[in-house]
Write a protein that holds these residues in place. Structure first.
Motif, PDB file in Angstrom:
ATOM      1  N   GLN A  30       0.725  -1.109   0.020  1.00 45.04           N
ATOM      2  CA  GLN A  30       0.033  -0.052   0.046  1.00 45.04           C
ATOM      3  C   GLN A  30       0.906   1.408  -0.030  1.00 45.04           C
ATOM      4  OE1 GLN A  30      -2.180  -0.670   3.670  1.00 45.04           O
ATOM      5  NE2 GLN A  30      -0.708   0.515   5.070  1.00 45.04           N
ATOM      6  N   LEU A  43      -3.694   4.118   0.128  1.00 45.31           N
ATOM      7  CA  LEU A  43      -4.074   3.560  -1.469  1.00 45.31           C
ATOM      8  C   LEU A  43      -3.580   2.137  -1.409  1.00 45.31           C
ATOM      9  CD1 LEU A  43      -4.926   4.348  -4.286  1.00 45.31           C
ATOM     10  CD2 LEU A  43      -2.478   4.930  -4.409  1.00 45.31           C
ATOM     11  N   ARG A  44      -4.386   1.209  -1.797  1.00 47.10           N
ATOM     12  CA  ARG A  44      -4.281  -0.055  -1.863  1.00 47.10           C
ATOM     13  C   ARG A  44      -4.416  -0.675  -3.198  1.00 47.10           C
ATOM     14  NH1 ARG A  44      -7.018  -1.435   3.514  1.00 47.10           N
ATOM     15  NH2 ARG A  44      -5.415  -0.839   4.877  1.00 47.10           N
ATOM     16  N   PHE A  67      -8.947  12.595  -5.127  1.00 46.82           N
ATOM     17  CA  PHE A  67      -8.966  10.842  -4.823  1.00 46.82           C
ATOM     18  C   PHE A  67     -10.452  10.617  -4.817  1.00 46.82           C
ATOM     19  CE2 PHE A  67      -5.281  12.499  -2.109  1.00 46.82           C
ATOM     20  CZ  PHE A  67      -4.307  11.536  -2.759  1.00 46.82           C
ATOM     21  N   THR A  96      -9.473   4.520   3.073  1.00 47.02           N
ATOM     22  CA  THR A  96      -8.921   3.845   2.078  1.00 47.02           C
ATOM     23  C   THR A  96      -9.408   4.351   0.706  1.00 47.02           C
ATOM     24  OG1 THR A  96      -9.037   1.936   3.486  1.00 47.02           O
ATOM     25  CG2 THR A  96      -8.523   1.633   1.209  1.00 47.02           C
ATOM     26  N   VAL A  97      -8.288   4.755   0.082  1.00 47.51           N
ATOM     27  CA  VAL A  97      -8.451   5.101  -1.424  1.00 47.51           C
ATOM     28  C   VAL A  97      -8.760   3.883  -2.333  1.00 47.51           C
ATOM     29  CG1 VAL A  97      -7.585   6.614  -3.269  1.00 47.51           C
ATOM     30  CG2 VAL A  97      -7.099   7.149  -1.118  1.00 47.51           C
ATOM     31  N   THR A  98     -10.020   3.680  -2.682  1.00 51.36           N
ATOM     32  CA  THR A  98     -10.184   2.484  -3.573  1.00 51.36           C
ATOM     33  C   THR A  98     -10.594   2.445  -4.956  1.00 51.36           C
ATOM     34  OG1 THR A  98     -12.562   2.550  -2.785  1.00 51.36           O
ATOM     35  CG2 THR A  98     -11.374   1.413  -1.344  1.00 51.36           C
ATOM     36  N   CYS A 101      -6.976   7.803  -8.341  1.00 53.38           N
ATOM     37  CA  CYS A 101      -6.265   8.941  -7.902  1.00 53.38           C
ATOM     38  C   CYS A 101      -5.583   9.706  -9.192  1.00 53.38           C
ATOM     39  CB  CYS A 101      -5.295   9.023  -6.772  1.00 53.38           C
ATOM     40  SG  CYS A 101      -3.836   8.367  -7.282  1.00 53.38           S
TER      41      CYS A 101
END
Length: 103
Positions: A30, A43-44, A67, A96-98, A101
């Protein structure tokens, strides 16, 4: 998902982990992102061992970044961070940025 604009103040490639109540867990690559207005983010999606440092350096140099973030975790990030502080083994950093971005 909601779209938010955040000023990135730092980012670094990282390894996250999860654990169930039975102690079973996994680890994943991540990018930990520190922002001025949005707090800490993770970010993952699309992050691998091979690209996490490159993504982090692009984010860190980017200043303001838009984001796509899960709405519930973003709206309740302050409470979730407090839970993380009380339960030391949790790795939640506030959101959590899924999605994508602009990094």
């Amino acid at each position: 998902m909601i779209s938010v604009m955040c000023t990135v103040t730092g980012a670094e490639g990282d390894i996250g982990s999860s654990a169930s109540g039975k102690g079973i867990g996994s680890s994943f690559d991540q990018v930990a992102i520190m922002t001025k207005e949005c707090g800490p983010l993770v970010l993952r999606r699309g992050v691998t061992a091979d690209n996490k440092d490159a993504i982090a350096s692009r984010l860190e140099a980017g200043g303001s970044t838009r984001f796509q973030i899960g709405e519930a975790s973003f709206r309740h990030r302050e409470a979730l961070v407090r839970v993380r502080e009380k339960v030391g083994r949790l790795r939640f950093l506030g959101g959590t940025v899924t999605g994508a971005c602009s990094c």
